[in-house]
Design an enzyme around this catalytic site. Structure first.
Site, PDB file in Angstrom:
ATOM      1  N   LYS A  44     -48.838   5.018  48.225  1.00 47.75           N
ATOM      2  CA  LYS A  44     -49.148   6.426  48.127  1.00 47.75           C
ATOM      3  C   LYS A  44     -48.358   7.122  47.022  1.00 47.75           C
ATOM      4  O   LYS A  44     -48.916   7.875  46.223  1.00 47.75           O
ATOM      5  CB  LYS A  44     -48.820   7.059  49.480  1.00 47.75           C
ATOM      6  CG  LYS A  44     -49.081   8.506  49.574  1.00 47.75           C
ATOM      7  CD  LYS A  44     -48.521   9.020  50.876  1.00 47.75           C
ATOM      8  CE  LYS A  44     -47.010   8.883  50.859  1.00 47.75           C
ATOM      9  NZ  LYS A  44     -46.371   9.689  51.901  1.00 47.75           N
ATOM     10  N   THR A  45     -47.070   6.875  46.997  1.00 47.56           N
ATOM     11  CA  THR A  45     -46.227   7.543  46.011  1.00 47.56           C
ATOM     12  C   THR A  45     -46.645   7.175  44.591  1.00 47.56           C
ATOM     13  O   THR A  45     -46.667   8.020  43.696  1.00 47.56           O
ATOM     14  CB  THR A  45     -44.754   7.169  46.233  1.00 47.56           C
ATOM     15  OG1 THR A  45     -44.481   7.270  47.624  1.00 47.56           O
ATOM     16  CG2 THR A  45     -43.840   8.091  45.477  1.00 47.56           C
ATOM     17  N   ASP A  79     -48.201  16.175  49.080  1.00 43.57           N
ATOM     18  CA  ASP A  79     -47.887  14.913  49.742  1.00 43.57           C
ATOM     19  C   ASP A  79     -47.655  15.174  51.232  1.00 43.57           C
ATOM     20  O   ASP A  79     -47.341  16.296  51.618  1.00 43.57           O
ATOM     21  CB  ASP A  79     -46.621  14.339  49.095  1.00 43.57           C
ATOM     22  CG  ASP A  79     -46.399  12.898  49.506  1.00 43.57           C
ATOM     23  OD1 ASP A  79     -47.315  12.293  50.095  1.00 43.57           O
ATOM     24  OD2 ASP A  79     -45.312  12.372  49.224  1.00 43.57           O
ATOM     25  N   GLU A  80     -47.792  14.165  52.058  1.00 46.99           N
ATOM     26  CA  GLU A  80     -47.547  14.284  53.504  1.00 46.99           C
ATOM     27  C   GLU A  80     -48.298  15.477  54.097  1.00 46.99           C
ATOM     28  O   GLU A  80     -47.753  16.255  54.883  1.00 46.99           O
ATOM     29  CB  GLU A  80     -46.045  14.456  53.795  1.00 46.99           C
ATOM     30  CG  GLU A  80     -45.162  13.382  53.206  1.00 46.99           C
ATOM     31  CD  GLU A  80     -45.120  12.105  54.039  1.00 46.99           C
ATOM     32  OE1 GLU A  80     -46.005  11.920  54.909  1.00 46.99           O
ATOM     33  OE2 GLU A  80     -44.207  11.304  53.800  1.00 46.99           O
ATOM     34  N   GLN A 132     -49.966   9.189  60.870  1.00 48.46           N
ATOM     35  CA  GLN A 132     -48.513   9.292  60.794  1.00 48.46           C
ATOM     36  C   GLN A 132     -48.021  10.721  60.997  1.00 48.46           C
ATOM     37  O   GLN A 132     -46.912  11.070  60.591  1.00 48.46           O
ATOM     38  CB  GLN A 132     -48.013   8.760  59.447  1.00 48.46           C
ATOM     39  CG  GLN A 132     -48.191   7.263  59.301  1.00 48.46           C
ATOM     40  CD  GLN A 132     -47.495   6.719  58.067  1.00 48.46           C
ATOM     41  OE1 GLN A 132     -46.278   6.660  57.993  1.00 48.46           O
ATOM     42  NE2 GLN A 132     -48.282   6.332  57.074  1.00 48.46           N
ATOM     43  N   ARG A 168     -43.115   0.024  59.707  1.00 49.56           N
ATOM     44  CA  ARG A 168     -41.929  -0.071  58.846  1.00 49.56           C
ATOM     45  C   ARG A 168     -41.600  -1.518  58.528  1.00 49.56           C
ATOM     46  O   ARG A 168     -40.868  -1.816  57.596  1.00 49.56           O
ATOM     47  CB  ARG A 168     -40.668   0.543  59.511  1.00 49.56           C
ATOM     48  CG  ARG A 168     -40.705   2.014  59.853  1.00 49.56           C
ATOM     49  CD  ARG A 168     -41.151   2.859  58.733  1.00 49.56           C
ATOM     50  NE  ARG A 168     -42.566   3.150  58.855  1.00 49.56           N
ATOM     51  CZ  ARG A 168     -43.326   3.575  57.852  1.00 49.56           C
ATOM     52  NH1 ARG A 168     -42.807   3.788  56.686  1.00 49.56           N
ATOM     53  NH2 ARG A 168     -44.615   3.788  58.023  1.00 49.56           N
TER      54      ARG A 168
END
Length: 730
Positions: A35-36, A220-221, A251, A612
């Site tokens: 994503k980043t 973002d997020e 998430q 994770r």
DNA sequence: AGAGTCTAGCTTTTT
DNA sequence: GCTAGACTCT
């Protein structure tokens, strides 16, 4: 880097998102899907091939850390410094806006940001001013309520009490709180956003300017945005199609603090032209881990839908360990980590994740006993430590005599003979004359009103600040801080306190001086010189300290096991991950079990935890757990059972399993559970000549030296030397 | 002012 | 059952 080079390194979905036409877009980016990269390369692509200036881009992130990272990656890509570019958190961007347009926003030019702690203190003061019983109406709850209203974009006059005492009371506190903030030039976190939103709506010219300026907005997020943040985005976007949001509804784990997962769910109806992209290829985890994650999250309804996949291969099954109790759980984890390390891995590559911070203690003790290096995240952050806050309060007074919060904090710290009574007199005087505590104190010392002794103590304090101000006039920031810490008496105070605690505090204060030394406002792209010519370096430093609490301390360089809550693990990844305490009542937490919406959020949290892990994932749970003083017998978490048994390998060390996780477990591996070098087993029933019958809970040592912890039915839990106790197996 | 005593509360946390 | 914060006593 060259554009084609960038694009070639992307998978088709990533590439589609990066090169999306300029318009509304929703990028659903699964965990570990790059994503980043997509976000930063989107910006690079816009700048390099679409001729869009980076300064026409507004990029919003959730943490300062993420913002800093994004900025530096973009700078790297474009090989140019981007100080004026608007990349930041909602809060830092709003702060920047308000500094530039304080007049339009109706703020003091020198308004200051107050953090959660200041806010709580202020509300406490208000409660006592309003003579509201804080037993009945806890300040904490009032703060929570006020923030919740602000997060929804609501001012007191938007709210009707409808005869409801709860609302009425809190509303009156909210009103008084707002008044106090306005009077003192204080702005809390929620206020930053709310105020900017209102200012834009009230000032069409300003709004136009910013709408013109930002050709593209990236968020973002996005699943974690709250109502006011969404409204803020909508205002800045207007009718244009230029908003690209990136997020993952699976998430979303911050609903409890106002985040609206609905924002992502309704994005497409609010922006009907939006194109959506799904990033589902995962570059982090094994196929098994992803299957487990997918299976788990499928138990949630109302998802936008997404399934992670990988071409990295299957990997190992997820191990499930049924511990006898939380101590056994900790020991099992320690043992696995030792193994992992013995195989040539680094401690920093493993993480123990848990639902609540209280779980960390037993784990920590196990680490200490085994002398494994560990680092616990969370807990107090640097700028939240008492000694740092006190030093900052002195600094704030230097720049802002009228800061009541700072005044209250340090008038009598270190103690200088100004007791509660004198402070109350000052408070009353300030309130009745509508002045700051500083001014009131000054008046009282010149015109009387305090006992002679108190009066001289107070003027001593006032002079201390004034003198310090003069003395530090020409010092650089680091020396200014050093001098302040010294002259205020804080240093001597903590030196006198001594002990490990005092020592740690002194070290923190030194750290603050270092922070001043390395502070470079140019690193904080918040302040354009053109925008804020009047801000001193100290002011900028203080703003920065309020806005960025700073990471929790600890040797970042030391190779250590990473321990944190699943909430704080979001965005991170580790080769080896333990999810500890997977028990009904703990995870999902008791308080979230009854409401479907909250249960779904717990499940998303579990999903975050699972995703994770890169190569190996362990689940552990304890059949008996001592929590809040009582032993609780919990079943294994439903989340474990929602994952197909074929993905899980169950590990048991003892027979006393009350309720197996699976009725028909496909793979059960047994591991040794005997008390090292003896014939006894953990969880075994034993008899003792004097104490009667009991169960072995724990042990340490080996063979002849082994000590066991036995919980006796009659006399409770005792540690016994095995060689003396003469225990009988039952 | 400082130490000692009592009592409520007890998920997650960024800005 | 522990801990932080309020409260009380010297």
């Amino acid at each position: 880097m060259d554009v084609t080079e960038i694009l070639e390194s992307l998978n088709p979905e990533q590439r589609a998102a990066v090169t999306a036409p300029q318009g509304s877009a929703l990028v659903l980016a699964g965990a570990g899907s790059g994503k980043t990269r997509v976000l930063t390369q989107r910006i690079a692509w816009l700048a390099q091939t679409q001729g869009l200036s980076p300064f026409g881009i507004l990029a919003v992130t959730f943490t300062n850390k993420a913002a800093a990272e994004m900025r530096s990656r973009i700078e790297e890509h474009l090989a140019m410094p981007l100080r004026g570019m608007w990349v930041g958190t909602f809060h830092s961007l709003a702060h920047r806006f308000l500094r530039a347009h304080w007049l339009d926003a109706g703020l003091d030019q020198s308004f200051q940001i107050i953090d959660a702690d200041d806010q709580l203190r202020l509300v406490k003061r208000i409660l006592s001013n309003l003579s509201i019983d804080d037993k009945k109406w806890p300040a904490k709850q009032a703060v929570w309520w006020i923030n919740a209203q602000k997060d929804e974009g609501l001012r007191p006059n938007h709210i009707q009490d409808e005869g409801d005492l709860y609302i009425r009371t809190h509303l009156s506190i909210y009103r008084a709180y707002e008044e106090a903030c306005d009077r003192g030039g204080m702005v809390d976190f929620a206020e930053l956003l709310l105020r900017m939103h209102e200012t834009l709506l009230a000032q069409p010219a300003l709004l136009n300017h910013y709408r013109e300026r930002f050709k593209v907005i990236l968020v973002d997020e996005f699943q974690d945005t709250n109502a006011i943040q969404y409204a803020w985005l909508r205002v800045l976007t207007g009718n244009a199609d230029k908003l690209m949001v990136v997020g993952d509804d699976d998430q979303s784990i911050y609903g409890w603090r106002g985040a609206k997962i609905e924002n992502i769910q309704r994005f497409q109806s609010d922006y009907p032209n939006a194109i959506s992209y799904r990033l589902e290829q995962n570059y982090r985890s094994t196929g098994t881990i992803l299957d487990a994650a997918n299976a788990l999250i499928e138990h949630n309804t109302d998802r936008l839908g997404k399934a992670l996949w990988t071409d990295l291969g299957r990997g190992d099954p997820v191990s499930l360990y049924a511990a006898y109790n939380e101590i056994d759980e900790a020991r099992y984890i320690v043992e696995r980590i030792k193994n992992f390390f013995a195989e040539g891995n680094a401690y920093r590559d493993c993480a123990i994740l848990y639902r609540s911070n209280a779980q960390s203690r037993v784990l920590e003790e196990a680490m200490l006993r085994s002398q494994l290096p560990y680092r616990i995240y969370g807990g107090q952050r640097f700028f939240e430590r008492a000694e740092i806050r006190s030093a900052l309060a002195y600094l704030k007074l230097l720049s802002q005599r009228h800061s009541d919060a700072a005044f209250e904090r340090v008038v009598n710290l270190p103690p200088r003979g100004i007791g509660d009574k004198s402070i109350q007199i000052i408070r009353d005087a300030a309130r009745s004359t509508n002045q700051s505590l500083w001014t009131a104190a000054l008046n009282l010392t010149t015109h009387g009103g305090l006992t002679p002794r108190a009066s001289s103590a107070v003027s001593g304090f006032l002079n201390l600040i004034d003198d310090l101000d003069v003395a530090t006039e020409n010092l650089d920031l680091a020396h200014l801080i050093e001098e302040t810490v010294d002259a205020s008496g804080l240093k001597a105070f903590y030196e006198k306190e001594g002990g490990e605690k005092g020592q740690a505090r002194l070290e923190n204060l030194e750290e603050l001086v270092t922070a001043g030394q390395t502070f470079d406002p140019d690193d904080v792209p918040l302040f354009d010189e053109a925008v804020q010519p009047d801000m001193t370096l100290l002011d900028e430093f203080l703003s920065q300290a309020a806005l960025e609490a700073g990471a929790g301390q600890g040797d970042q360089n030391q190779d250590s096991i990473q321990m944190m809550t699943m909430h704080s693990a979001k965005g991170l990844e580790f080769p080896l991950v333990f999810l500890a305490g997977l028990e009904e009542g703990l995870f999902p937490h008791q308080m979230s079990m009854d409401e479907p919406g909250r249960l779904a959020e717990e499940r998303r949290l579990c999903y975050v935890g699972v995703t994770r892990a890169m190569t190996k994932l362990y689940f552990t749970y304890a059949e008996t757990r001592r929590l809040n003083g009582t032993d609780r017998y919990n079943r294994v978490s439903r989340f474990v059972q929602e994952i197909p048994a074929t993905l899980i390998e169950e590990v048991r060390s003892h027979e006393a399993l009350v309720r197996p996780a699976y009725q028909t477990s496909h793979q059960v591996k047994r591991v040794a559970s005997e008390v090292s070098g003896t014939e006894f087993q953990l969880g075994q029933k034993v008899g003792h000549a004097k104490f009667g019958e009991g169960v072995i809970l724990n042990y340490e040592g080996h063979g002849q030296q082994a000590r066991v912890q036995v919980k006796f039915e009659a006399v409770g839990t005792k540690w016994l030397m095995l060689s003396f106790a003469k225990l009988q197996s039952i």
